[in-house]
Design a protein around this motif. Structure first.
Motif, PDB file in Angstrom:
ATOM      1  N   ALA A 215      -4.247   0.694   0.509  1.00  0.00           N
ATOM      2  CA  ALA A 215      -5.246   1.379   0.192  1.00  0.00           C
ATOM      3  C   ALA A 215      -6.322  -0.019   0.172  1.00  0.00           C
ATOM      4  O   ALA A 215      -7.456   0.672  -0.259  1.00  0.00           O
ATOM      5  CB  ALA A 215      -4.605   0.811  -1.655  1.00  0.00           C
TER       6      ALA A 215
ATOM      7  N   VAL B  41      -4.913   6.934  -4.347  1.00  0.00           N
ATOM      8  CA  VAL B  41      -3.760   5.826  -5.135  1.00  0.00           C
ATOM      9  C   VAL B  41      -2.947   5.712  -6.047  1.00  0.00           C
ATOM     10  O   VAL B  41      -2.286   5.614  -6.401  1.00  0.00           O
ATOM     11  CB  VAL B  41      -4.885   4.469  -5.113  1.00  0.00           C
ATOM     12  CG1 VAL B  41      -4.656   3.804  -5.829  1.00  0.00           C
ATOM     13  CG2 VAL B  41      -5.653   5.052  -4.149  1.00  0.00           C
ATOM     14  N   HIS B  42      -3.631   6.511  -7.406  1.00  0.00           N
ATOM     15  CA  HIS B  42      -2.932   7.131  -8.216  1.00  0.00           C
ATOM     16  C   HIS B  42      -2.220   8.582  -9.003  1.00  0.00           C
ATOM     17  O   HIS B  42      -1.402   8.196  -9.174  1.00  0.00           O
ATOM     18  CB  HIS B  42      -4.215   6.833  -9.585  1.00  0.00           C
ATOM     19  CG  HIS B  42      -4.402   5.524  -9.747  1.00  0.00           C
ATOM     20  ND1 HIS B  42      -4.023   4.757 -10.120  1.00  0.00           N
ATOM     21  CD2 HIS B  42      -5.784   5.334  -9.094  1.00  0.00           C
ATOM     22  CE1 HIS B  42      -4.572   3.797  -9.365  1.00  0.00           C
ATOM     23  NE2 HIS B  42      -6.128   3.945  -9.460  1.00  0.00           N
ATOM     24  N   GLY B  43      -2.647   9.381  -7.629  1.00  0.00           N
ATOM     25  CA  GLY B  43      -1.594  10.167  -7.881  1.00  0.00           C
ATOM     26  C   GLY B  43      -1.124  11.304  -6.956  1.00  0.00           C
ATOM     27  O   GLY B  43      -0.124  11.952  -7.342  1.00  0.00           O
TER      28      GLY B  43
ATOM     29  N   ASP C 142      -9.310   7.674  -5.765  1.00  0.00           N
ATOM     30  CA  ASP C 142      -9.079   7.640  -6.910  1.00  0.00           C
ATOM     31  C   ASP C 142      -7.814   8.607  -7.237  1.00  0.00           C
ATOM     32  O   ASP C 142      -6.196   7.679  -7.682  1.00  0.00           O
ATOM     33  CB  ASP C 142      -9.621   8.262  -8.258  1.00  0.00           C
ATOM     34  CG  ASP C 142     -10.548   6.677  -8.486  1.00  0.00           C
ATOM     35  OD1 ASP C 142     -10.596   5.327  -7.965  1.00  0.00           O
ATOM     36  OD2 ASP C 142     -11.506   6.931  -9.213  1.00  0.00           O
ATOM     37  N   PHE C 143      -7.615   9.368  -6.536  1.00  0.00           N
ATOM     38  CA  PHE C 143      -6.222  10.503  -6.724  1.00  0.00           C
ATOM     39  C   PHE C 143      -5.788  10.038  -5.148  1.00  0.00           C
ATOM     40  O   PHE C 143      -4.356  10.474  -5.749  1.00  0.00           O
ATOM     41  CB  PHE C 143      -6.789  12.038  -6.338  1.00  0.00           C
ATOM     42  CG  PHE C 143      -5.719  13.124  -6.716  1.00  0.00           C
ATOM     43  CD1 PHE C 143      -4.957  13.168  -7.441  1.00  0.00           C
ATOM     44  CD2 PHE C 143      -5.980  13.250  -5.256  1.00  0.00           C
ATOM     45  CE1 PHE C 143      -4.188  14.124  -6.920  1.00  0.00           C
ATOM     46  CE2 PHE C 143      -3.772  14.897  -4.489  1.00  0.00           C
ATOM     47  CZ  PHE C 143      -3.193  14.454  -5.587  1.00  0.00           C
TER      48      PHE C 143
ATOM     49  N   SER D  37       1.465  -0.810   0.215  1.00  0.00           N
ATOM     50  CA  SER D  37       0.978   0.340  -0.101  1.00  0.00           C
ATOM     51  C   SER D  37      -0.430  -0.215  -0.267  1.00  0.00           C
ATOM     52  O   SER D  37      -2.146   0.527  -0.492  1.00  0.00           O
ATOM     53  CB  SER D  37       1.608   1.339  -1.920  1.00  0.00           C
ATOM     54  OG  SER D  37       2.539   1.750  -1.524  1.00  0.00           O
ATOM     55  N   LYS D  38      -0.348  -2.012  -1.134  1.00  0.00           N
ATOM     56  CA  LYS D  38      -1.789  -2.147  -1.373  1.00  0.00           C
ATOM     57  C   LYS D  38      -2.779  -2.271  -0.498  1.00  0.00           C
ATOM     58  O   LYS D  38      -4.011  -1.851  -0.169  1.00  0.00           O
ATOM     59  CB  LYS D  38      -1.100  -3.840  -2.056  1.00  0.00           C
ATOM     60  CG  LYS D  38      -2.544  -4.386  -2.468  1.00  0.00           C
ATOM     61  CD  LYS D  38      -1.913  -5.416  -2.850  1.00  0.00           C
ATOM     62  CE  LYS D  38      -3.242  -6.052  -3.741  1.00  0.00           C
ATOM     63  NZ  LYS D  38      -3.070  -7.217  -4.061  1.00  0.00           N
TER      64      LYS D  38
ATOM     65  N   ARG E 261       1.379  10.542  -4.378  1.00  0.00           N
ATOM     66  CA  ARG E 261       2.162  10.047  -4.286  1.00  0.00           C
ATOM     67  C   ARG E 261       3.877  11.183  -5.057  1.00  0.00           C
ATOM     68  O   ARG E 261       4.585  11.627  -5.063  1.00  0.00           O
ATOM     69  CB  ARG E 261       3.156   8.914  -4.423  1.00  0.00           C
ATOM     70  CG  ARG E 261       2.975   8.409  -5.905  1.00  0.00           C
ATOM     71  CD  ARG E 261       3.883   7.008  -5.489  1.00  0.00           C
ATOM     72  NE  ARG E 261       2.754   5.944  -4.610  1.00  0.00           N
ATOM     73  CZ  ARG E 261       3.818   5.434  -4.494  1.00  0.00           C
ATOM     74  NH1 ARG E 261       5.254   5.024  -4.536  1.00  0.00           N
ATOM     75  NH2 ARG E 261       3.033   4.103  -3.304  1.00  0.00           N
ATOM     76  N   TYR E 262       3.115  11.239  -6.725  1.00  0.00           N
ATOM     77  CA  TYR E 262       3.474  12.368  -7.477  1.00  0.00           C
ATOM     78  C   TYR E 262       3.417  13.844  -7.194  1.00  0.00           C
ATOM     79  O   TYR E 262       4.355  14.558  -7.706  1.00  0.00           O
ATOM     80  CB  TYR E 262       3.119  11.922  -8.774  1.00  0.00           C
ATOM     81  CG  TYR E 262       3.499  10.516  -9.457  1.00  0.00           C
ATOM     82  CD1 TYR E 262       4.451  10.009  -9.158  1.00  0.00           C
ATOM     83  CD2 TYR E 262       1.935   9.392  -9.304  1.00  0.00           C
ATOM     84  CE1 TYR E 262       4.598   8.397  -9.470  1.00  0.00           C
ATOM     85  CE2 TYR E 262       2.677   8.341  -9.686  1.00  0.00           C
ATOM     86  CZ  TYR E 262       3.698   7.859  -9.380  1.00  0.00           C
ATOM     87  OH  TYR E 262       3.309   6.276 -10.226  1.00  0.00           O
TER      88      TYR E 262
ATOM     89  N   ARG F 228       1.367   6.299   0.597  1.00  0.00           N
ATOM     90  CA  ARG F 228       2.649   7.267  -1.251  1.00  0.00           C
ATOM     91  C   ARG F 228       3.768   7.429  -0.157  1.00  0.00           C
ATOM     92  O   ARG F 228       4.578   7.169  -0.786  1.00  0.00           O
ATOM     93  CB  ARG F 228       2.225   9.012  -0.192  1.00  0.00           C
ATOM     94  CG  ARG F 228       2.409   9.348   0.793  1.00  0.00           C
ATOM     95  CD  ARG F 228       1.934  11.242   0.926  1.00  0.00           C
ATOM     96  NE  ARG F 228       2.522  11.196   2.231  1.00  0.00           N
ATOM     97  CZ  ARG F 228       2.704  13.090   2.684  1.00  0.00           C
ATOM     98  NH1 ARG F 228       3.340  13.414   1.565  1.00  0.00           N
ATOM     99  NH2 ARG F 228       2.608  13.008   3.445  1.00  0.00           N
TER     100      ARG F 228
ATOM    101  N   SER G 210     -10.186   1.776   0.893  1.00  0.00           N
ATOM    102  CA  SER G 210     -10.894   1.541  -0.543  1.00  0.00           C
ATOM    103  C   SER G 210     -12.114   0.902   0.665  1.00  0.00           C
ATOM    104  O   SER G 210     -13.564   2.059   0.378  1.00  0.00           O
ATOM    105  CB  SER G 210     -10.254   0.683  -1.036  1.00  0.00           C
ATOM    106  OG  SER G 210     -12.301   0.163  -2.627  1.00  0.00           O
TER     107      SER G 210
END
Length: 224
Positions: free
Chosen positions: A210, A118-120, A115-116, A206-207, A122-123, A199, A214
């Motif tokens: 991922a 995929v969602h966090g 989760d981190f 990216s998909k 790159r930021y 990222r 996953s």
């Protein structure tokens, strides 16, 4: 959290898969462990060959805790022992590492890690392609993703390394000693390449990365 924490978490995933394979659970991590011949994108040395396919079987059951020790993790990743200890403590505090109920060894929380990523990631740890250099192929040039959604004429992305076999745009690896660590662990190489594709890639790229990550991590999560 530091970027090297992510590298350590993936090393824990890889160790878990090696441990499972030794116990006969070959389905765990099978897809990424089955990389093609010549997967190493660097000039080989005697030290590298000691950690190739034979490395999967280095871990005897009685040595399990030793393999997860701070000293062993430092030797495998190139991260200092003090930093390994700090990383483990940080990851335990935020729930990214849990102690195995039976053995007490640290286990990566695969679902939270995914989760981190995929969602966090790159930021928190952004990356940007730089100058042309020699290095180790990452993202869609790495063996785990080679030939998938890669545009003709597009420059390769590489982790700068004097022993690397590829030439392309430099991308700073997720942690300082990543190129050392991946030479000792092909599954770690595959996972870190997928992470960079997530990222750095366009949405479709990216998909794809991922989905592969996953499948790999969630197989491990369901097995525990």
């Amino acid at each position: 959290m530091k970027s090297q924490d992510i590298g350590l978490l993936f090393k824990l995933v890889s160790l878990r898969h090696q441990e499972a394979a030794l116990s006969g659970h070959q389905h765990i991590g099978k897809a990424l462990l089955s990389l093609p011949d010549g997967w190493q994108d660097w000039e080989l040395s005697v030290d590298d060959t000691q950690h190739d396919d034979e490395g999967l079987w280095r871990y005897e059951e009685e040595r399990l805790k030793e393999c997860y020790s701070v000293r062993a993790l430092a030797a495998e990743t190139g991260i200092s022992k003090s930093q390994i200890s700090l990383s483990l403590n940080r990851c335990i505090e935020v729930g990214l590492v849990r102690k195995d109920r039976k053995t007490g060894v640290p286990r990566a929380n695969a679902r939270a890690l995914f989760d981190f990523i995929v969602h966090g990631l790159r930021y928190v740890f952004p990356a940007r392609p730089g100058e042309i250099t020699r290095g180790i192929a990452s993202t869609f040039a790495a063996p785990v993703l080679k030939g998938q959604l890669y545009s003709a004429g597009e420059l390769l992305l590489v982790w700068p390394d004097p022993r690397g076999n590829s030439k392309g745009q430099a991308v700073e690896p997720l942690f300082k000693t990543a190129t050392y660590a991946v030479r000792r662990d092909k599954e770690l190489y595959a996972m870190l390449a997928l992470v960079d594709a997530i990222r750095l890639g366009h949405p479709r790229e990216s998909k794809v990365a991922a989905e592969q990550l996953s499948q790999h991590l969630m197989t491990d999560e369901r097995s525990q």
